[in-house]
Each structure stands twice: as C-alpha cells, then as structure tokens.
Design an enzyme around this catalytic site. Structure first.
Site, PDB file in Angstrom:
ATOM      1  N   GLY A  55      15.875  19.318  18.431  1.00  0.00           N
ATOM      2  CA  GLY A  55      15.606  18.562  17.213  1.00  0.00           C
ATOM      3  C   GLY A  55      16.327  19.202  16.049  1.00  0.00           C
ATOM      4  O   GLY A  55      15.718  19.576  15.049  1.00  0.00           O
ATOM      5  N   TYR A  81      18.980  13.407  19.237  1.00  0.00           N
ATOM      6  CA  TYR A  81      19.231  12.049  19.699  1.00  0.00           C
ATOM      7  C   TYR A  81      19.726  11.244  18.509  1.00  0.00           C
ATOM      8  O   TYR A  81      18.935  10.830  17.657  1.00  0.00           O
ATOM      9  CB  TYR A  81      17.951  11.438  20.267  1.00  0.00           C
ATOM     10  CG  TYR A  81      18.158  10.147  21.012  1.00  0.00           C
ATOM     11  CD1 TYR A  81      18.553  10.158  22.346  1.00  0.00           C
ATOM     12  CD2 TYR A  81      17.969   8.915  20.386  1.00  0.00           C
ATOM     13  CE1 TYR A  81      18.740   8.973  23.037  1.00  0.00           C
ATOM     14  CE2 TYR A  81      18.165   7.733  21.063  1.00  0.00           C
ATOM     15  CZ  TYR A  81      18.551   7.766  22.396  1.00  0.00           C
ATOM     16  OH  TYR A  81      18.750   6.590  23.076  1.00  0.00           O
ATOM     17  N   GLU A  82      21.031  11.052  18.413  1.00  0.00           N
ATOM     18  CA  GLU A  82      21.630  10.382  17.260  1.00  0.00           C
ATOM     19  C   GLU A  82      22.644   9.331  17.720  1.00  0.00           C
ATOM     20  O   GLU A  82      23.054   9.311  18.879  1.00  0.00           O
ATOM     21  CB  GLU A  82      22.308  11.412  16.346  1.00  0.00           C
ATOM     22  CG  GLU A  82      21.383  12.488  15.798  1.00  0.00           C
ATOM     23  CD  GLU A  82      20.334  11.971  14.837  1.00  0.00           C
ATOM     24  OE1 GLU A  82      20.459  10.812  14.380  1.00  0.00           O
ATOM     25  OE2 GLU A  82      19.381  12.715  14.548  1.00  0.00           O
ATOM     26  N   ASP A 119      18.833  12.690  25.223  1.00  0.00           N
ATOM     27  CA  ASP A 119      17.382  12.770  25.361  1.00  0.00           C
ATOM     28  C   ASP A 119      16.953  14.190  25.717  1.00  0.00           C
ATOM     29  O   ASP A 119      17.130  14.641  26.853  1.00  0.00           O
ATOM     30  CB  ASP A 119      16.933  11.787  26.452  1.00  0.00           C
ATOM     31  CG  ASP A 119      15.424  11.772  26.640  1.00  0.00           C
ATOM     32  OD1 ASP A 119      14.718  12.423  25.846  1.00  0.00           O
ATOM     33  OD2 ASP A 119      14.962  11.106  27.591  1.00  0.00           O
ATOM     34  N   ALA A 120      16.367  14.886  24.749  1.00  0.00           N
ATOM     35  CA  ALA A 120      15.941  16.269  24.975  1.00  0.00           C
ATOM     36  C   ALA A 120      14.804  16.356  25.979  1.00  0.00           C
ATOM     37  O   ALA A 120      14.556  17.430  26.542  1.00  0.00           O
ATOM     38  CB  ALA A 120      15.502  16.901  23.655  1.00  0.00           C
ATOM     39  N   LEU A 148      11.084  18.874  17.725  1.00  0.00           N
ATOM     40  CA  LEU A 148      11.271  17.470  18.068  1.00  0.00           C
ATOM     41  C   LEU A 148      10.181  16.604  17.439  1.00  0.00           C
ATOM     42  O   LEU A 148       9.004  16.955  17.469  1.00  0.00           O
ATOM     43  CB  LEU A 148      11.238  17.273  19.580  1.00  0.00           C
ATOM     44  CG  LEU A 148      12.414  17.847  20.380  1.00  0.00           C
ATOM     45  CD1 LEU A 148      12.187  17.649  21.873  1.00  0.00           C
ATOM     46  CD2 LEU A 148      13.716  17.180  19.958  1.00  0.00           C
ATOM     47  N   TYR A 244      -4.194  14.612  11.081  1.00  0.00           N
ATOM     48  CA  TYR A 244      -3.729  15.877  11.636  1.00  0.00           C
ATOM     49  C   TYR A 244      -4.849  16.619  12.353  1.00  0.00           C
ATOM     50  O   TYR A 244      -4.896  16.672  13.576  1.00  0.00           O
ATOM     51  CB  TYR A 244      -3.105  16.745  10.528  1.00  0.00           C
ATOM     52  CG  TYR A 244      -1.731  16.283  10.152  1.00  0.00           C
ATOM     53  CD1 TYR A 244      -0.638  16.582  10.953  1.00  0.00           C
ATOM     54  CD2 TYR A 244      -1.510  15.521   9.011  1.00  0.00           C
ATOM     55  CE1 TYR A 244       0.632  16.151  10.621  1.00  0.00           C
ATOM     56  CE2 TYR A 244      -0.235  15.089   8.667  1.00  0.00           C
ATOM     57  CZ  TYR A 244       0.824  15.403   9.477  1.00  0.00           C
ATOM     58  OH  TYR A 244       2.080  14.975   9.153  1.00  0.00           O
TER      59      TYR A 244
END
Length: 406
Positions: A55, A81-82, A119-120, A148, A244
């Site tokens: 990321g 992811y771009e 794709d990580a 990420l 959160y």
C-alpha cells in the site's frame, strides 16, 4: 477534463461525493517533491535499509516510503493497485503518478525504488516480490509496512471475494458528515452491520493477509536479523468509536492486533525481530474521506490541533513515528503494547475542545468555525489539485506521459 486535441488536455478536478474522479500528474509530482523536501529539511536518522511497503502509493504508505528513503537512504519496494492512462478513460490514478515520480526522485539519489502494480492479496504478487528480493534486492528485507486500505479482498486459498463494510455493530448511528462535492453538511443514518458484513470486514481489513505475507517471506528466508513489521491502525476518540472501536473497523483492527501478538512472538524467537501495531492519528486520506462522520470530526479536530501547533499531515506524522518511535528512543506504548503516535490527537484538552466545537456546528457555519478548508485542500492535494505554484490551465501532454511506467 477539457480537450484541446486528442493528446493535450486541461485536467480539472471532478468529484463524485467524497471520491475524486480525476488526478493531475504534475500536481502529484509537486506534492511528492514537497514531501521529500520536508524529510530532507527535518534531517537524516538511523533506520532500516531494505523495506517492503504494502500500500505504497498514497497517504501513510507513500509518506512512510518517502520518510525512509530520504531520511534513512533506504531502498524500497512498493506494492499498490493503480491504473495508468488507458484509451478508454485516458487519465491515470493519483497513486500511479506518485509511484512514478517517487521512483524518479529516489533513483536520482542512487536509491532502489521498485514498484509492483497489482493485487497485494494474491499469491502471485507474493511470489513476484519474493523473487525480486532474492535476485535483485540483496536477498533480505529489514522492514515490512502493512498499509493496505482496500474495499475488497479475494482469499487466495478459496477464491472467495469479501467486501468490507464501514458500519456500527448492534446500533443505529445518526450523525452528520460533509459532502466534498457540493460543500454541504448532510445527515447520515447508518444501520448496524450484519454478521456476514462483520466477518467480511475482518477478512478484508484484519490481520490474515499480513500474516500470509510474513509466512511467505519467512519461508523464503528473506527476513533479516532484527526484522520489524508494523501495521497501521486507528483507535480514535469516543466521537468515532461507533465505527472504529465498536464497529466493523474496530473488529478488524482487533483481529490485526491479535495477529501482531502472534507474529511478535514468532519473529522474536526466529530472527530477533518485532511486530507492532502503530495507532496513527486522524489524517486526510482517500479512505478516511468516505468514513461516516469522519470528515466533520477531522475538520473540527484540525482547527483545534492547528491552534495548538499539533496538526500533522501524513509525512509529518510518519517522520515522527519512524524517527522517534520505531527506530528511536521515544516510544509511547498503551496497555495492549501498541505504539501510540496518535497521543497528540487524543490529548484530553484536544478532545474536549473538539467536542465543544462540534456542538456549535450548523449547516450554515461549519465552514467558518472548523478547518473545513484545510481538510478540503488536503483531500484535493491527494489527487494533485489545490497545490500552490501550479498552473492548472496548462495543457497536459498525455502522449508523453503515457509512456512513463512506475
């Protein structure tokens, strides 16, 4: 975007709600350069030399990469992811340009800056990165940063696609947020998450994929002695607790914390290493802008923190985190063993004044009494807009830019 001819265009900002649909390449370039200048002015410090960032193309991931490259002379691998320029949509994402211009600046100073686009979460990406570490990156890494923020994740073991949900649990939350497209306050009613949405959010944003990366890296024997890994989390105040601390995001982060505890014991025993959660402060990111209620809270918070000379952008925050905490001697832990550079945000006086300010807000006055303009500028700057010294009427030659690869 307005066209002059097929490949030369004037790029204008275009928002849909709190999502930017365009990005300006030269604005992204200038923003990367400004962050590099900040680190250079702040000064060098002793830190890691071989880093993998999952990321890496924007916000905290990009700020971490810039901090460690130009603050520690570190070689970096970034996974993101771009999308580049295409024939259909023409314009690339901001992260695409950030990757390119970071790489250019790093290589000018003799640093390695490798970008992997894809794709990580996939096994294929893990294999590609490990092969590169072994063959071209010196064989081992000193630090893995997990930053990420994705709406979906495909489980590499089952091929099931999970979608995250930013929702409360067991309660309906009613509050106000800001629509950045029209600059207006609007009321939000957020229904509680289903059991399936809770499970899916944990699958996407919990610690499972982080642990899979460590499994693969350890099995490949590419972790150096003293290796560290950190995952970026957020705790936040009572105002945001419904999403959160007590919501789906909170459940995912608790899962990540449990993962970190397991990883820490394992790394300590095997490579004298360390795994630790970093609880970061509230900042303007593409992800935070779409979290319910958050933009209004952040606008109020920024005014209070700025008045106390405590406001930080991602590059300021991450420089302090790495220099003073992770690789320094000013670590601030909580009872769970997490590092807490967010302590400035959660100071009692800061939170009391932020709450008081939020009580005064109306649809007519929120722009004047909060730091809304700061929040909006920081959001636009993520996509290369609202940056001083740039001529946004200048034609951009897409034909020249499309051959640039990250």
């Amino acid at each position: 975007m307005t066209e002059d001819c097929l490949d030369r265009v004037v790029i204008k900002p275009r928002l849909k709600g709190n999502i930017s649909r365009t990005s300006h390449p030269y604005g992204c370039k200038k923003r990367v350069e400004e962050q590099i200048d900040y680190v250079k002015e702040a000064g060098k410090f002793k830190g890691p030399k071989k880093i993998l960032i999952l990321g890496a193309s924007s916000s905290y991931g990009l700020a971490s990469r810039i901090t460690l490259a130009f603050g520690c002379d570190a070689d970096t691998i970034g996974v993101s992811y771009e999308r580049g320029i295409t024939n259909e949509k023409r314009l690339a994402t901001a992260g695409w340009w950030n990757n390119i211009f970071f790489k250019q600046k790093a290589e000018q100073e003799g640093l390695v800056a490798k970008n992997f686009i894809g794709d990580a979460f996939s096994n294929e990406m893990k294999d590609q990165v490990i092969d590169y570490i072994k063959t071209e990156f010196g064989g081992q890494i000193d630090l893995l940063i997990y930053s990420l923020a994705a709406p979906k994740r495909k489980d590499p073991k089952t091929d099931i696609v999970y979608t995250s949900a930013l929702k409360p649990i067991d309660e309906v939350v009613i509050g106000h947020s800001i629509n950045l497209e029209n600059g207006k306050l609007f009321k939000q009613i957020i229904e509680p998450a289903t059991d399936e949405e809770i499970k899916s959010t944990i699958k996407v944003m919990g610690g499972e994929d982080w642990e899979l990366w460590i499994d693969a890296l350890e099995e490949a024997n590419v972790l150096s002695e003293g290796f560290k890994t950190t995952l970026y989390s957020y705790v936040g105040p009572d105002i945001t607790k419904a999403f959160y601390g007590n919501g789906t995001l909170g459940r995912a982060k608790r899962d990540a914390e449990q993962t970190s505890d397991r990883l820490n014991e394992r790394l300590k025993n095997r490579v004298f290493g360390e795994s630790i959660i970093c609880c970061s402060k509230a900042v303007t990111t593409k992800a935070s802008a779409v979290i319910p209620i958050f933009p209004l809270y952040a606008s109020a918070l920024y005014r209070v923190m700025a008045e106390k000379d405590l406001h930080e952008t991602p590059i300021m925050h991450k420089y302090r985190f790495f220099k003073d905490m992770l690789y320094g001697n000013k670590r601030e832990y909580d009872e769970q063993g997490r590092l807490r550079p967010d302590s400035w945000e959660l100071r009692e006086d800061v939170q009391e004044e932020t709450k008081a300010l939020l009580k005064q807000i109306t649809p007519l006055n929120f722009k004047e009494i909060t730091a809304f303009n700061r929040f909006k500028d920081e959001f636009m700057q993520l996509s290369g807009f609202n940056i001083q010294g740039l001529d946004y009427e200048q034609l951009v030659n897409l034909e020249e830019l499309k051959d640039l690869l990250p």
